[in-house]
Design a protein around this motif. Structure first.
Motif, PDB file in Angstrom:
ATOM      1  N   PRO A 184       1.358  -1.702  -0.042  1.00 62.59           N
ATOM      2  CA  PRO A 184       0.168   0.047  -0.330  1.00 62.59           C
ATOM      3  C   PRO A 184       0.628   1.465   0.165  1.00 62.59           C
ATOM      4  N   ARG A 185       2.101   1.173   0.243  1.00 58.87           N
ATOM      5  CA  ARG A 185       2.720   2.607   0.167  1.00 58.87           C
ATOM      6  C   ARG A 185       3.515   3.326  -0.792  1.00 58.87           C
ATOM      7  N   ASN A 234       3.261  -0.022  -3.987  1.00 57.10           N
ATOM      8  CA  ASN A 234       2.558   0.435  -5.011  1.00 57.10           C
ATOM      9  C   ASN A 234       3.013  -1.290  -5.939  1.00 57.10           C
ATOM     10  N   TRP A 247       2.173  -4.796   6.684  1.00 57.23           N
ATOM     11  CA  TRP A 247       0.774  -4.509   6.907  1.00 57.23           C
ATOM     12  C   TRP A 247      -0.242  -6.281   6.975  1.00 57.23           C
ATOM     13  N   THR A 275      -3.711  -8.407   6.490  1.00 55.92           N
ATOM     14  CA  THR A 275      -4.841  -8.318   5.833  1.00 55.92           C
ATOM     15  C   THR A 275      -5.669  -9.379   6.913  1.00 55.92           C
TER      16      THR A 275
END
Length: 50
Positions: free
Chosen positions: A6-7, A9, A38, A40
């Protein structure tokens, strides 16, 4: 299952650890490019077995 960072890509980052129960799969990631970490949580019913 791989994910995208997310930072930065970066695509196809593999999970470092996974835990599965009756309804969810939780995956922990760390991007090899930027080091971002991260987690999920995915519903197993949304990703049927191939």
């Amino acid at each position: 299952m791989t994910d995208s960072c997310p930072r930065c890509n970066r695509r196809d980052v593999p999970p470092r650890a996974e835990r599965t129960d009756d309804t969810q799969t939780r995956s922990a990631y760390r991007c090899p490019a930027c080091g971002h970490a991260w987690i999920t949580s995915r519903l197993r019913s949304a990703y049927p077995a191939a």
